[in-house]
Scaffold this motif. Structure first.
Motif, mmCIF file in Angstrom:
data_model
loop_
_atom_site.group_PDB
_atom_site.id
_atom_site.type_symbol
_atom_site.label_atom_id
_atom_site.label_comp_id
_atom_site.label_asym_id
_atom_site.label_seq_id
_atom_site.Cartn_x
_atom_site.Cartn_y
_atom_site.Cartn_z
ATOM 1 N N HIS A 62 2.695 71.983 89.154
ATOM 2 C CA HIS A 62 2.950 70.571 89.432
ATOM 3 C C HIS A 62 4.399 70.334 89.010
ATOM 4 O O HIS A 62 4.889 70.988 88.088
ATOM 5 C CB HIS A 62 2.007 69.651 88.631
ATOM 6 N N HIS A 76 5.678 70.245 85.508
ATOM 7 C CA HIS A 76 5.504 71.475 84.714
ATOM 8 C C HIS A 76 6.411 72.626 85.160
ATOM 9 O O HIS A 76 6.690 73.523 84.361
ATOM 10 C CB HIS A 76 4.025 71.890 84.729
ATOM 11 N N HIS A 81 0.618 75.379 85.265
ATOM 12 C CA HIS A 81 0.177 75.147 86.652
ATOM 13 C C HIS A 81 1.335 74.638 87.494
ATOM 14 O O HIS A 81 2.352 74.170 86.975
ATOM 15 C CB HIS A 81 -0.998 74.177 86.717
ATOM 16 N N ASP A 109 -2.708 70.570 81.742
ATOM 17 C CA ASP A 109 -3.367 69.295 82.071
ATOM 18 C C ASP A 109 -4.885 69.445 82.157
ATOM 19 O O ASP A 109 -5.566 68.610 82.743
ATOM 20 C CB ASP A 109 -2.830 68.729 83.403
ATOM 21 N N HIS A 145 -7.995 70.966 87.889
ATOM 22 C CA HIS A 145 -6.883 69.998 87.980
ATOM 23 C C HIS A 145 -5.895 70.480 89.051
ATOM 24 O O HIS A 145 -5.406 69.704 89.851
ATOM 25 C CB HIS A 145 -6.215 69.883 86.615
HETATM 26 ZN ZN LIG Z 1 -0.724 68.543 86.484
#
Ligand SMILES: [Zn+2]
Ligand SMILES: [Zn+2]
Length: 347
Positions: A91, A94, A89, A210, A191
């Motif tokens: 973020h 990541h 994802h 996550d 998330h």
């Molecule tokens: Zn995350």
């Protein structure tokens, strides 16, 4: 992630390490500068021509890249071996280092189509997102002195080297080859709008990002979809429906041998939190910020954005369920109140 940046992004590269999970899959434990969350995992997965790196770790300081290089070296690899970067994802912890792997290894980037709109665009246009978050925060009753904590985009900008172009999209059914066999994409939003899991069916492995993570659960990115709470509950159901896994490989923490039990715990935690938000809403219209500080009275600025976002997500969920009504005052601010007993569902 959202919120104020830590005072320094420097990490200790010697704190990085690699552990073999099963032959062909290494867990790279990468130190993070965030207070309270000391590491993120990336996974190095063998391919015929090098490795696929599932997530990259955060940027923010040259020591973050040194930590990734240390962990890769312990697994017997280097940056030039990274053929594919697959993002669970968007973020910063990541995908923060993805640009380095594109530039220096020519890696292909595979990510969900929502990664641009819900993450890289924030890095591209931080002022626009800051202003939009600030407008929303004012309507939800956030006082002037705390607007920065919920609206700033400095965390996303500082911890991401640069936005990268997505070469291939990760959507349901897409397969990523590896020495162990294919990893299949399962979309799991909630998330983050861009969240996916990668499932290796023959070896019963899942890169869970996550989706299951005690450090970050509940954390729901609010503002990119109508009802992230319903989404994450459906995502937990989707992954649990795949049946038992030998190992779930989370974005933070150790590999999980009993994913089903962890998913059950997460589901109970969500049910409890939704209930708490519903109980905090009364007949008197109250703003989301006041509800957030009622539920978490001492929340520091660092975690305010996460708590606020979660309360907003649960309020949206309760409105969709017809249990909470949102009213708009003459000054444009929002107040939430309980729906009348047996009344019609909220629009
Ligand atoms: Zn995350
Ligand atoms: Zn994370």
């Amino acid at each position: 992630m959202t919120g104020p940046a830590p005072t320094s992004w420097a990490v200790d590269p010697d704190a990085a390490g690699a552990r073999l999970v099963v032959p062909g899959v290494w867990r790279l434990r990468l130190p993070l500068a965030w207070p309270g969350v000391d590491h993120v995992n990336a996974y190095a997965i063998e391919r015929d021509d090098g490795i696929m790196l599932v997530d990259t770790g955060s940027a923010g300081h040259p020591t973050c890249l040194a930590a990734l290089e240390t962990a890769l070296a312990q697994a017997g690899y280097g940056v030039p071996d990274v053929r594919v970067v697959a993002a669970t994802h968007g973020h910063s912890d990541h995908v923060g280092l993805a640009a380095h792997l594109v530039r220096h290894a020519g890696a292909e980037v595979w990510a969900h189509p929502a990664t641009d709109a819900s993450f890289f665009d924030i890095v591209r246009e931080p002022d626009r997102f800051h202003a939009a978050r600030e407008r929303r925060a004012r309507r939800e009753g956030v006082p002037e002195e705390r607007l920065f904590a919920v609206a700033t985009a400095e965390e996303e900008v500082q911890a991401t080297l640069a936005p990268v172009a997505v070469d291939h999209v990760l959507v349901d059914g897409v397969r990523l080859p590896s020495a162990l066999g294919d990893w299949e994409v399962v979309e799991t939003p909630g998330h983050a709008a861009s969240h996916v899991c990668l499932v290796q069916r023959e070896h019963r492995l899942v890169c869970a990002g996550d989706l299951v993570c005690f450090a970050f659960s509940p954390w729901l990115d609010y503002g990119f979809s109508a009802d992230p709470t319903t989404e994450i509950l459906a995502s937990l159901d989707r992954i649990q429906a795949l049946g038992p896994m030998a190992w779930a490989l989370p974005g933070h923490g150790r590999p999980l041998p009993d994913l089903g039990a962890v998913i059950d715990e997460h589901r109970q935690q969500f049910a409890r939190r939704i209930e708490e938000v519903r109980d905090a809403v009364t007949d008197v219209p109250t703003g989301a910020y006041a509800l957030t500080t009622h539920l978490c009275p001492d929340v520091p600025d660092r975690w305010l954005a996460g708590q606020f976002s979660e309360v907003l997500a649960h309020l949206a969920h309760l409105r969709h369920r017809g249990e909470v009504v949102r009213e708009e005052a003459a000054d444009g601010s929002y107040g939430y109140r309980s729906a009348a007993e047996g009344g019609p569902p909220a629009p």
